[in-house]
Design a protein around this motif. Structure first.
Motif, PDB file in Angstrom:
ATOM      1  N   LYS A  20     -15.395  10.868  26.188  1.00 58.18           N
ATOM      2  CA  LYS A  20     -16.743  10.479  26.598  1.00 58.18           C
ATOM      3  C   LYS A  20     -16.712   9.385  27.665  1.00 58.18           C
TER       4      LYS A  20
ATOM      5  N   VAL B 261     -10.414  15.068  30.205  1.00 59.18           N
ATOM      6  CA  VAL B 261     -11.661  15.832  30.248  1.00 59.18           C
ATOM      7  C   VAL B 261     -11.338  17.143  30.951  1.00 59.18           C
TER       8      VAL B 261
ATOM      9  N   LEU C 117     -15.734  20.397  32.447  1.00 54.17           N
ATOM     10  CA  LEU C 117     -16.985  19.910  31.856  1.00 54.17           C
ATOM     11  C   LEU C 117     -18.173  20.197  32.776  1.00 54.17           C
TER      12      LEU C 117
ATOM     13  N   ARG D  42     -13.246  18.638  25.827  1.00 50.99           N
ATOM     14  CA  ARG D  42     -14.101  19.746  26.260  1.00 50.99           C
ATOM     15  C   ARG D  42     -15.450  19.665  25.561  1.00 50.99           C
ATOM     16  N   ILE D  43     -16.465  20.154  26.252  1.00 53.02           N
ATOM     17  CA  ILE D  43     -17.750  20.306  25.580  1.00 53.02           C
ATOM     18  C   ILE D  43     -17.664  21.555  24.710  1.00 53.02           C
TER      19      ILE D  43
ATOM     20  N   LEU E  70     -24.097  12.418  24.844  1.00 53.35           N
ATOM     21  CA  LEU E  70     -22.744  12.964  24.806  1.00 53.35           C
ATOM     22  C   LEU E  70     -22.118  12.427  23.521  1.00 53.35           C
TER      23      LEU E  70
ATOM     24  N   MET F 226     -18.635  16.848  22.382  1.00 53.48           N
ATOM     25  CA  MET F 226     -17.300  16.939  22.980  1.00 53.48           C
ATOM     26  C   MET F 226     -16.229  16.950  21.911  1.00 53.48           C
TER      27      MET F 226
ATOM     28  N   THR G 285     -15.438  10.572  30.965  1.00 51.55           N
ATOM     29  CA  THR G 285     -16.477  11.287  31.712  1.00 51.55           C
ATOM     30  C   THR G 285     -17.349  10.300  32.482  1.00 51.55           C
TER      31      THR G 285
ATOM     32  N   SER H  89     -12.410  11.525  22.463  1.00 60.45           N
ATOM     33  CA  SER H  89     -12.727  12.886  22.879  1.00 60.45           C
ATOM     34  C   SER H  89     -13.012  12.984  24.378  1.00 60.45           C
TER      35      SER H  89
END
Ligand SMILES: Nc1ncnc2c1ncn2[C@@H]1O[C@H](COP(=O)(O)OP(=O)(O)O)[C@@H](O)[C@H]1O
Ligand SMILES: [Mg+2]
Lengths: 335, 320
Positions: free
Chosen positions: A48, A25, A28, A239-240, A40, A235, A51, A46
């Motif tokens: 999630k 991550v 973020l 990254r978002i 999310l 995401m 996070t 990715s």
């Protein structure tokens, strides 16, 4: 965001593999207010779950660590605490109490050797200091609240005696046991049948409205997002890449990845129509780059129709494209 | 539940019957002659007297006839008379040895279980630490070193060299019974008996717990804010114990072999010592009876561990 229950900024979480720190991550930012549901979304891998585990302080020890950024939580006491700076014992006291989590696999998330009543009562005893008897009574009440018929009898049963949908209701009851400020649900409906999925979503929406919790809802299913979330954060490779109110983002995606995702969701009847015409469902060509070998620029560039030299030169910033909407794309105007 | 028990008991009886056939045949196939025990080397019997003796003992009949005669008598509670011990009835002789053997094995098993599970938990929780490496090394040693070596070495070290334990027997002869005397005699052979067993349980417990610690429900427990020590001792250990209990139950027969050996090293007046004596003198009735009683004990313990398993694991429904 003012009054946010959860306020994450600049979060970078890395995994140390073979002596190398690999970011799962990166950078973020995410805030959720009381009573708000933020979804999310992103393909599997990715970042999630990483996070959510970063927020819970449950990253695999010695391997995963929060490398940068801050995670702030407004606790039940009204005080705001920085979770990243907290010692393990204080963090444990918040877990299950101020912030709770529902996991993806209802079949394996419950301990097979304890009754469901006992498993729901446990956090009540730990955090609220109630007696065995009063915690057990609370557990029965909670089972009723999550829509389990005959809760008295069910509380005495073991997980294997319950269906998948029932078990997920139990894990929700368990998460809500101490009235958390923030509920994290990591793909809570992914493992369930479609009809059960809908029931669980309705239940979660109802429970959230009753308690005005902040909810972080993780999913890769855009249909679920439309149904449950107020805002969405997309995401890609850690990254978002886009955030905003759900309706806005769905109507006018400002990142090519979001657009591709939306396009690859078949609408009712569309799949049959396409098949009749002999065409495939639209998909996003190419693959997610490996986190070990992320390109220097935009991670989506190798799959993007709009990509240019400058896209590959540097990671684009998350730009405000309109009030409350951000996109990580230098060509967002053309998407 | 009850039908399950009855079925298990029936299976157990069938196994005992099969065991009796097997032992009977093996005994007759083995070299050596039980009649030898009757012969005084300085006054050899005439061939005619020998034949008479055989006929009296029933040894001249064909094997199936001999077996059926034995079975008929055994079913009515008569396991025959010891050839070697001048016609003492076998059953009371054998039953008298059950207590000492059960005491030695039970104590050894309890020590092994407690030590094995405790060290297994420590090893799993501190995996790859120097403590884990050390414990695993000791366990490998415990598993791979042959029983006779540990028994003789233990006897030499603790009884002969340091005089911290008596060298054999169950009670000091000529002294009135006292519990401390019994325990003093018991502790060394029980510990030696438990050594290999504890090592095996430890290894099994370690890997079982490591696997359980990766399960989703352990993460759920952490997410609930359960203290780490309870995550391990309550949520994980209870699940990790399940395969360990099966292991203990199903390898109990192996432990019997170890006990027989230890009894003869420590002169412990149990079933093992009796069996070793009986085998060396071809005392067929004693061997048959002792084997069957031991087999019955093993089958009973297996049944008990199955029941224990059902108590710990709610997913097992013994009624089905
Ligand atoms: N225990 C772990 N060890 C090493 N890397 C991990 C671990 N868990 C996750 N990762 C890395 O983090 C990435 C994101 O994983 P995750 O957050 O689980 O994805 P998802 O979005 O599907 O929930 C993975 O692709 C993987 O590279
Ligand atoms: Mg995930």
């Amino acid at each position: 965001m003012k009054d946010a229950v959860l306020d994450i900024s600049g979060l970078t979480t890395t995994f140390t593999i073979g002596g190398r720190a690999i970011p799962a991550v990166q950078d973020l930012d995410l805030a959720i207010a009381a009573g708000e549901t933020v979804a999310l979304v992103g393909e599997s891998g990715s970042g999630k779950s990483v996070t959510s585990l970063s927020i819970m302080g449950l990253l695999p020890r010695r391997v995963g660590q929060v490398a940068a950024g801050s995670i702030r939580l407004r606790c039940k006491s009204g005080q705001t605490t920085s979770l990243t700076g907290l010692d393990p014992e204080s963090l444990r006291r918040l877990r299950g109490n101020d912030v709770a989590m529902v996991f993806q696999e209802p079949m394996t998330s419950l301990n097979p050797v304890f009754t469901v009543g006992e498993q729901i009562a446990e956090p009540i005893r730990i955090h609220l200091g109630k007696s065995h008897r009063s915690a057990a009574a609370d557990a029965v009440r909670l089972l009723g609240e999550v829509g389990i018929p005959d809760p008295e009898r069910r509380a005495k049963q073991y997980p294997h005696e319950l269906s998948g949908g029932m078990r997920q209701r139990v894990t929700i009851a368990m998460a809500l046991a101490c009235d958390p400020q923030l509920l994290i649900a990591d793909e809570p409906t992914t493992a369930l049948d479609v009809t059960i999925q809908a029931q669980i979503l309705t239940l979660m929406a109802k429970l959230q409205a009753e308690r005005s919790m902040a909810v972080l809802f993780i999913t890769h299913n855009l249909g679920v997002v439309a149904e449950i979330a107020d805002r969405v954060a997309v995401m890609y490779a850690g990254r978002i890449v886009e955030t905003g109110p759900v309706q806005d983002v769905f109507d006018h995606p400002r990142h090519p990845y979001t657009k591709g995702l939306l396009r690859s969701v078949p609408k009712l009847g569309e799949a049959a129509q396409l098949k009749a015409q002999g065409r495939d469902l639209p998909t996003i060509a190419g693959n997610v780059p490996s986190l070990r070998h992320l390109p220097p620029g935009c991670a989506f560039a190798n799959r993007c129709e709009l990509a240019t030299e400058s896209c590959r030169a540097a990671v684009p910033v998350l730009e405000e494209v309109s009030s409350g909407r951000h996109a990580r794309c230098i060509r967002w105007r053309e998407v | 539940m009850l039908t399950y028990m009855f079925r298990r008991l029936a299976v157990g009886l069938a196994m005992l019957l099969a065991l009796s056939v097997l032992v009977f045949i093996l005994l007759r196939l083995a070299p050596g002659d039980p009649v030898a025990a009757y012969i005084n080397p300085s006054a050899p019997l005439s061939p005619q007297a020998l034949a008479e003796l055989r006929a009296r003992l029933g040894l001249d009949q064909p094997l199936p006839v001999q077996y059926l005669a034995w079975l008929r008598a055994a079913l009515s509670g008569n396991f025959g008379y010891s050839i070697q011990r001048g016609g003492v009835p076998v059953l009371p002789l054998v039953l008298g040895r059950v207590g000492p053997t059960a005491l030695l094995m039970g104590t050894g098993l309890v020590i092994a279980t407690v030590a094995g599970i405790a060290t297994g938990i420590v090893s799993a929780v501190r995996r790859n630490s120097s403590l884990d490496v050390a414990l695993s090394a000791v366990a490998s040693l415990g598993i791979s070193s042959p029983a006779f070596l540990t028994a003789l070495l233990g006897l030499y070290l603790f009884a002969v060299k340091f005089h911290v334990a008596p060298a054999g027997g169950m009670l000091t002869p000529g002294v009135p019974f006292s519990l401390t005397d019994l325990l003093a005699h018991l502790i060394l052979p029980a510990c030696l008996l438990s050594l290999g067993y504890a090592a095996m349980i430890m290894r099994y417990m370690r890997s079982s717990l490591l696997e359980v610690l990766n399960q989703d429900y352990v993460r759920t427990a952490r997410a609930k804010g359960v203290r780490e020590v309870w995550v391990i001792l309550k949520h994980a250990t209870r699940n990790a114990l399940l395969p360990v209990i099966t292991l203990i139950g199903s390898t109990i027969g192996v432990a019997v072999g170890g006990a027989i050996f230890l009894e003869s090293v420590f002169n412990w007046p149990g079933m093992g010592l009796l069996l070793v004596d009986a085998v060396s003198s071809r005392d067929y009735p004693v061997i048959m009876c002792a084997t069957l009683i031991t087999g019955a004990g093993v089958i009973l313990v297996n049944l008990l561990t199955d029941l224990l398993y059902a108590v710990i694991d709610p997913r097992i429904q013994v009624s089905k």
